[in-house]
Design an enzyme around this catalytic site. Sequence first.
Site, PDB file in Angstrom:
ATOM      1  N   LEU B  72     -36.499 -38.684 -20.575  1.00  0.00           N
ATOM      2  CA  LEU B  72     -36.742 -38.958 -19.139  1.00  0.00           C
ATOM      3  C   LEU B  72     -35.459 -39.862 -18.554  1.00  0.00           C
ATOM      4  CD1 LEU B  72     -40.395 -40.188 -19.089  1.00  0.00           C
ATOM      5  CD2 LEU B  72     -39.314 -37.896 -17.807  1.00  0.00           C
ATOM      6  N   CYS B 129     -45.216 -37.308 -20.948  1.00  0.00           N
ATOM      7  CA  CYS B 129     -44.069 -37.057 -21.657  1.00  0.00           C
ATOM      8  C   CYS B 129     -44.058 -37.583 -22.969  1.00  0.00           C
ATOM      9  CB  CYS B 129     -42.916 -37.812 -21.035  1.00  0.00           C
ATOM     10  SG  CYS B 129     -41.289 -37.416 -21.900  1.00  0.00           S
TER      11      CYS B 129
END
Lengths: 260, 301
Positions: B72, B129
């Site tokens: 990320l 995620c």
Amino acid sequence: MGEKRKVRAVITGLTKLAEDIFSMWIEESFMAGSAKAGQFLALYSDSAERLLPRPISICEIDREKGRLRMVFRVAGAGTEEFSQKKEGDSISVMGPLGNGYALKGKKALLFGGGIGIPPMLELAKELAQEPGCEVQAVLGYRDSRLFLKEELEAYARVYVSTEDGSAGTKGNVLDAVKEHGLTADMIYACGPKPMLKGIQKFAEACHIPAQLSLEEKMACGIGACLACVCESKETDSHSHVKNKRVCKDGPVFSAEEIVL
Amino acid sequence: MNTEVVIAGVSLKNPVMTASGTFGSGEEYSEFVDLNRLGGVVTKGMANVPWPGNKTPRIAEIACGMMNAIGLQNPGIDVFIKRDLPFLKQFHTNIIVNVCGKTIEDYCEVVERLSDEPDVSMLEINISCPNVKEGGIAFGQDPKAAERITSEVKKRARQPIIMKLSPNVTDITVMAKAAQEGGADAISLINTLTGMKIDINRRTFAVANKTGGVSGPAIKPIAVRMVYQAANAVKIPVIGMGGIMTVEDALEFIMAGATAVSIGTANFANPYATIEVIEGIERFMENNGVEDIHELIGCVK
């Protein structure tokens, strides 16, 4: 719409240069028209099993005939597939990608290590056309199975190093520099990370500016996915963290801006 | 022929969007794709501050897919608002900002920062995620945590919120219902499946993070199954994704119950994939006498 595109290009030549090293010419006048030394192309497999493009450096640009040359090493199933294509076949290709080298200085020292040698050919060719530019190239190979050496000799004074000492200087490219006492006002390099690391140190010690071309596993090839980053010394103006995108901000970086 | 779909009051000219993390904030792909033609652009996940991401290698290819552990990386919401949002505003498409964080407070901070941005159509909240240690997945695998973060974000969000769900759970319907219960306006799924690849020559993990999120056609049947299950478990719209490469793939998701779809990994193999899917949907509708895309949404029971 921009300067990059993805097309199906016709292969106009495919030859084997050495063990696992192949040379491929493709017809792509649009890309040949805008490509620069040090940029790369993304080659796609025809197999649905292999989705990601393989980044391959541009070895030569023939703007007149609208053709591009790539010299690549067979490193896996994808490059194996490319090597088995035939003249007249087509291949999916996206490009031109990355920034390329900036041509500067009057005494150029080019370093190519292994499959980092191919981009040095177009670079040497372009530098040789710069008025008053002296071009020297040091090519590092594993052994005496040399490739592209003779072609580079048309544009540069060429020195060779081999790991096993079977040709040129025994050792690495910097051993060849020492042996021949080479100097420069601009260094251009492409090759494996340990070699680039050595050149980065050498350039700093000699106060010679250096442009290093990096390799990293890529997915998108255009700067969107952030897979292929390298560490930067300062906070990058795009990412706002200490890394840069190899595919978009590079693959060529100034030796001072990156951490290897 | 009508290809327009509406999600939480937001109209999409067609059901095709990009999948977060594969399309940056649109700028890079705008060299290949006319963004005006997309139903929506879903941005890379944005946090309250810049995130550096994981060490490289961050990706590996697998048979019919890939594995990523980018971690990320993002420039933070302030840079997004200042630089990326003005770029996206030039286009007539929906801007959907994907939001990530480590704590509920992080998520809420980003959501609040976007509350003054009327050009942002929707927020996609990434609670799935698999590649960051804290946050993200911690909310995505526990229904109570998912419901709580959904309701906290919903309280502060000016725009409709889409909760992006993880497939790394035992029962996707439990997570879908938890998001609905928390007040989500829509759900999107699937995020990547946690996987591992060993580089046998280097005798190490293929990605530095050891594990990564698997995406691409390899995971498509799992994604279609989960979209079907989720769509039948909740009343809110479902945005389907996971290995869509072609129009046929997109139609599978739509027929399984997805109101819209997102194209992710396919962009890497084919930067024109989004447009080809949009054109393919129109062609399919024409060839099959489908007047309205709604005839196809969830038509397979």
